[in-house]
Design a protein around this motif. Structure first.
Motif, PDB file in Angstrom:
ATOM      1  N   VAL A   1       1.666  10.770  -1.093  1.00  0.00           N
ATOM      2  CA  VAL A   1       3.358   9.474  -0.465  1.00  0.00           C
ATOM      3  C   VAL A   1       4.550  10.254  -1.483  1.00  0.00           C
ATOM      4  CG1 VAL A   1       4.593   7.620  -0.738  1.00  0.00           C
ATOM      5  CG2 VAL A   1       1.954   8.515   0.241  1.00  0.00           C
ATOM      6  N   GLU A   2       4.109   9.710  -2.903  1.00  0.00           N
ATOM      7  CA  GLU A   2       4.735  11.029  -4.158  1.00  0.00           C
ATOM      8  C   GLU A   2       5.596  11.929  -3.682  1.00  0.00           C
ATOM      9  OE1 GLU A   2       3.512   9.893  -8.321  1.00  0.00           O
ATOM     10  OE2 GLU A   2       5.372  10.107  -9.164  1.00  0.00           O
ATOM     11  N   SER A   3       5.048  13.285  -3.292  1.00  0.00           N
ATOM     12  CA  SER A   3       5.692  14.020  -3.298  1.00  0.00           C
ATOM     13  C   SER A   3       6.128  13.929  -2.474  1.00  0.00           C
ATOM     14  CB  SER A   3       4.047  14.954  -3.326  1.00  0.00           C
ATOM     15  OG  SER A   3       4.367  15.851  -3.293  1.00  0.00           O
TER      16      SER A   3
ATOM     17  N   VAL B   1      10.863   5.126  -5.705  1.00  0.00           N
ATOM     18  CA  VAL B   1       9.297   6.293  -6.136  1.00  0.00           C
ATOM     19  C   VAL B   1       9.064   5.455  -7.603  1.00  0.00           C
ATOM     20  CG1 VAL B   1       8.614   8.492  -7.245  1.00  0.00           C
ATOM     21  CG2 VAL B   1       9.879   7.942  -5.057  1.00  0.00           C
ATOM     22  N   ASN B   2      10.577   4.918  -8.506  1.00  0.00           N
ATOM     23  CA  ASN B   2      10.449   4.898  -9.538  1.00  0.00           C
ATOM     24  C   ASN B   2      10.792   3.892 -10.088  1.00  0.00           C
ATOM     25  OD1 ASN B   2      11.025   7.469 -10.715  1.00  0.00           O
ATOM     26  ND2 ASN B   2      13.657   6.867 -10.982  1.00  0.00           N
ATOM     27  N   ASP B   3      10.463   2.591  -9.287  1.00  0.00           N
ATOM     28  CA  ASP B   3       9.754   1.250  -9.354  1.00  0.00           C
ATOM     29  C   ASP B   3       8.808   0.914  -8.927  1.00  0.00           C
ATOM     30  OD1 ASP B   3      12.057   0.359  -9.949  1.00  0.00           O
ATOM     31  OD2 ASP B   3      13.295  -0.806  -7.826  1.00  0.00           O
ATOM     32  N   ARG B   4       8.368   2.022  -7.995  1.00  0.00           N
ATOM     33  CA  ARG B   4       7.105   2.067  -7.389  1.00  0.00           C
ATOM     34  C   ARG B   4       5.903   2.565  -8.757  1.00  0.00           C
ATOM     35  NH1 ARG B   4       4.987  -1.951  -4.464  1.00  0.00           N
ATOM     36  NH2 ARG B   4       3.220  -0.545  -3.428  1.00  0.00           N
TER      37      ARG B   4
ATOM     38  N   TYR C   1       0.965   0.942   3.349  1.00  0.00           N
ATOM     39  CA  TYR C   1       2.147   0.358   3.859  1.00  0.00           C
ATOM     40  C   TYR C   1       2.850  -0.336   3.788  1.00  0.00           C
ATOM     41  CZ  TYR C   1      -2.385   0.049   7.112  1.00  0.00           C
ATOM     42  OH  TYR C   1      -3.667   1.229   7.589  1.00  0.00           O
ATOM     43  N   THR C   2       2.931  -0.074   1.951  1.00  0.00           N
ATOM     44  CA  THR C   2       4.310  -0.383   1.750  1.00  0.00           C
ATOM     45  C   THR C   2       5.574   0.042   1.808  1.00  0.00           C
ATOM     46  OG1 THR C   2       2.595  -2.047   0.151  1.00  0.00           O
ATOM     47  CG2 THR C   2       5.931  -1.417  -0.311  1.00  0.00           C
TER      48      THR C   2
END
Ligand code: FEO
Length: 172
Positions: free
Chosen positions: A5-7, A60-63, A113-114
């Motif tokens: 997901v990050e990618s 992205v950074n907050d997660r 899901y987030t």
């Protein structure tokens, strides 16, 4: 954060950054080719694409992930006409919609899901943007090569917002 997901989110960040640059290039073309209203609209839209990018970066950074900026292409600088500009924008937005949908699909596959919930904003935004650009393009097609008609469209675009960068306003 899920690496897959990050990618995919990082790739979307690159696409939003390119969108901003593409609309900036189009705004410049409009400004030097006698379409000040369209230029103003597109300069603003370039800012809104930047907001789309920033929302993704912060998410992205907050997660617990990390944004990795990628190289972006130099957008075209020459456009044949205002019709050409808006035809390309519509096509580009359809490509972005497909990209957001694919991204959402990855979050479903990965049961993230987030992120899927976060992407709902982008899904709605794409519906609004596609509708906005279709409306503008339809008007341009309607006036064809009529200079007075084109003058009025350009004037009308001056007062329009280029999209919903913050998600707070409506495109109508
Ligand atoms: Fe970021 Fe025009 O969608």
């Amino acid at each position: 954060m899920n690496p897959k997901v990050e990618s995919a989110l990082n790739e979307q960040i690159q696409k939003e950054e390119y969108s901003s640059r593409l609309y900036l290039a189009m705004a410049i073309w409009c400004e030097v080719n006698g379409y000040p209203g369209s230029a103003s609209f597109l300069y603003q839209h370039a800012e809104e694409e930047r907001i789309h990018m920033m929302k993704l970066i912060h998410f992205v950074n907050d997660r617990g992930g990390e944004t990795k900026l990628m190289a972006i292409d130099v957008p075209p600088s020459d456009f044949g006409s205002l019709m050409d500009v808006f035809t390309q924008i519509k096509k580009h937005e359809e490509y972005i919609t497909e990209s957001i949908n694919n991204l959402y699909g990855i979050t479903v596959e990965e049961k993230d899901y987030t992120t899927g919930n976060f992407l709902q904003w982008y899904i709605t935004e794409q519906v609004e943007e596609e509708s906005l650009f279709k409306t503008i393009l339809d008007k341009i097609k309607l006036v064809g090569k009529d200079k007075a008609g084109m003058f009025h469209i350009d004037k009308e675009l001056d007062g329009m917002t280029g999209g919903t960068g913050t998600g707070a306003e409506s495109n109508g």
